[in-house]
Structure formats: C-alpha cells, structure tokens
Design an enzyme around this catalytic site. Structure first.
Site, short mmCIF file in Angstrom:
data_model
loop_
_atom_site.label_atom_id
_atom_site.label_comp_id
_atom_site.label_asym_id
_atom_site.label_seq_id
_atom_site.Cartn_x
_atom_site.Cartn_y
_atom_site.Cartn_z
CG ASP A 67 -0.29 -0.49 2.50
OD1 ASP A 67 0.95 -0.51 2.55
OD2 ASP A 67 -1.01 -0.82 3.44
CG ASN A 136 -9.13 -1.68 11.86
OD1 ASN A 136 -8.17 -2.33 11.44
ND2 ASN A 136 -9.55 -0.57 11.26
CG HIS A 138 -5.96 -2.22 8.88
ND1 HIS A 138 -6.11 -0.95 9.40
CD2 HIS A 138 -4.63 -2.47 8.96
CE1 HIS A 138 -4.93 -0.48 9.77
NE2 HIS A 138 -4.03 -1.37 9.52
CD GLU A 143 -8.97 0.94 7.61
OE1 GLU A 143 -9.02 0.10 8.52
OE2 GLU A 143 -8.27 1.96 7.69
#
Ligand code: F6R
Length: 235
Positions: A67, A136, A138, A143
């Site tokens: 990313d 979370n 990810h 996400e």
C-alpha cells in the site's frame, strides 16, 4: 495455517526474517510482498544483517508493497516508498528498479489501481507476502467493510487507522485520509503468506485466525488461504 507464538519482538523478528531469508535462498528471483509499519522494522533489520554477513543476496529479488498513502511522493519521509528505502532497500543489494510501491502521486486513482494490479499480476503476484495487522483487523489498508475487496483499490481511511498512524506524523491533520492498497483478493494470490504481530495484536490475531471469516475482520480472509504462517507475541 501454521501458528507460532513467540516470547518477544526480538524472537518475532528473527523468525520472520528467517522465513523470508529462506524464501530468498530457495528462489533468488522471487517476488517478495512487503509491508510497512512498526512491526516489520525488526524483521528488515535482521534481513539487512544477513545480507551484511553474506548470507542473503537480493540482487535478483523483486518486491511489491501492499500500500501507499494517496498524495505523498516517494521522497516524502512519511510515504511508504520512503519507509521501504530507509528500512530495507538502501541496506541490501536489491535493485530499486525491481521494487514496486503504488504511486501515491497518481492523479487518476482508478488508473493507478488498475496499473498496480496488472503489475502484480505480470510478476505472478508474491511468492511470499509479509503482513502486519491493524487493531481493527485490517491488512494492507483493507479496512473492516461489508465485502472483501478483490483487487487494488483506493480507500478512505477509518478514524481509528488515522489515529493509530498519527503517531508517525507531526500532527494528526497531516495524516493522509486515503490510500492505495492491494485488495484482499490480491493478497490471497500470494503463494505463501506470513502474518506478524506484536503483543498488542494478540487479541485481533486470535479473532482473525480462529473467529468467523468476515469482511468485518479483513484478516480473517487468511483462513481461506492454503499456506499461511502466523507469528505473534503471546505469553
Ligand atoms: C502497512 C500495512 C498495515 C500495517 C498495520 C499494522 O503496509 O499494510 O496494514 O501492517 O497497520 O501496522 P503496525 O505494524 O505499525 O502496527
């Protein structure tokens, strides 16, 4: 899935670097899928050490990163391209021309996503993909969502991710609000996957690998892959 619990960050780094190093030794022309963030820094240090000791040769290795922040160029010290140069590429004999990170400055984000996905495909995707994980769940910047994203796409970052990443910026307002990321489908095309997490990721890792497979916990998709190794710090 192979699950390895280690005692501390040092053990995690040594073990992850050993697995990546073995990949490079077994296939010198391999494609490494790489991640940024705090967790792999120790792993990259150990890889650089092995290179300095003459154990590893990266001259034929190619890499694809997960990313990149939208809006940041590679010479911005907050960009993931910059991170990779600083933490690994400048320390080993990899040819930078063979290292690929999405172009954060691309003006047409849709085109950039298509270009990056096609590039990953043309390289045959990663032989070994290294992953960190967010609190979370990810992976990359995928996400929690209502569906798993198949391919490279541009995402709006969640508040929790912006908050977590703001520790690395001067002020929270400087954290980009969107990013390019490989999709879950892109990640799952890797031949092997190595997920690493420190002590603070124990709970989310266990939820991801033992809980339901759901896009609400993006890393849970790893349960669908046939060759995943998870290393995390747990007492
Ligand atoms: C970074 C990436 C992210 C991180 C994750 C964990 O390229 O893809 O998914 O792996 O946010 O980050 P750290 O290791 O900083 O806790």
């Amino acid at each position: 899935m192979k699950v390895i619990k280690v005692k501390n960050y040092e053990e995690l780094s040594v073990m992850a670097a050993s697995i990546i190093g073995a990949q490079v030794i077994n296939k010198p022309q391999c494609v490494l899928g790489l991640a940024t963030g705090s967790t792999p820094i120790g792993t990259y240090e150990k890889l650089a050490e092995a290179y300095n000791n003459g154990i590893l040769d990266f001259s034929e290795v190619k890499s694809i990163n997960l990313d990149e922040y939208c809006g940041l160029s590679g010479d911005n010290n907050q960009s993931y391209r910059y991170f990779m140069n600083e933490n690994l590429f400048n320390k080993v004999n990899i040819d930078k021309e063979n290292t690929f990170v999405p172009d954060g400055t691309a003006s047409d984000s849709e085109k950039e996503c298509e270009r990056y996905e096609a590039l990953c495909a043309s390289l045959g995707y990663a032989d070994l993909q290294l992953l960190g994980i967010g609190h979370n769940g990810h992976i990359g910047f995928n996400e929690p969502d209502s569906a798993f994203a198949a391919v490279t796409h541009c995402v709006k970052l969640q508040e929790s991710t912006i908050n977590a990443n703001s520790r690395l910026f001067e002020k929270k307002e400087d954290v980009p609000t969107s990013a390019f990321t490989m999709g879950i489908g892109t990640i799952l095309k890797a031949k092997k996957i190595l997920l690493v997490g420190g002590a603070d990721k124990k709970d989310i890792i266990e939820k991801a690998i033992y809980g339901d497979v759901t896009p609400e916990v993006p890393a849970s998709a790893l349960q669908l892959h046939k060759d995943v190794t998870v290393i995390y710090v747990a007492e």
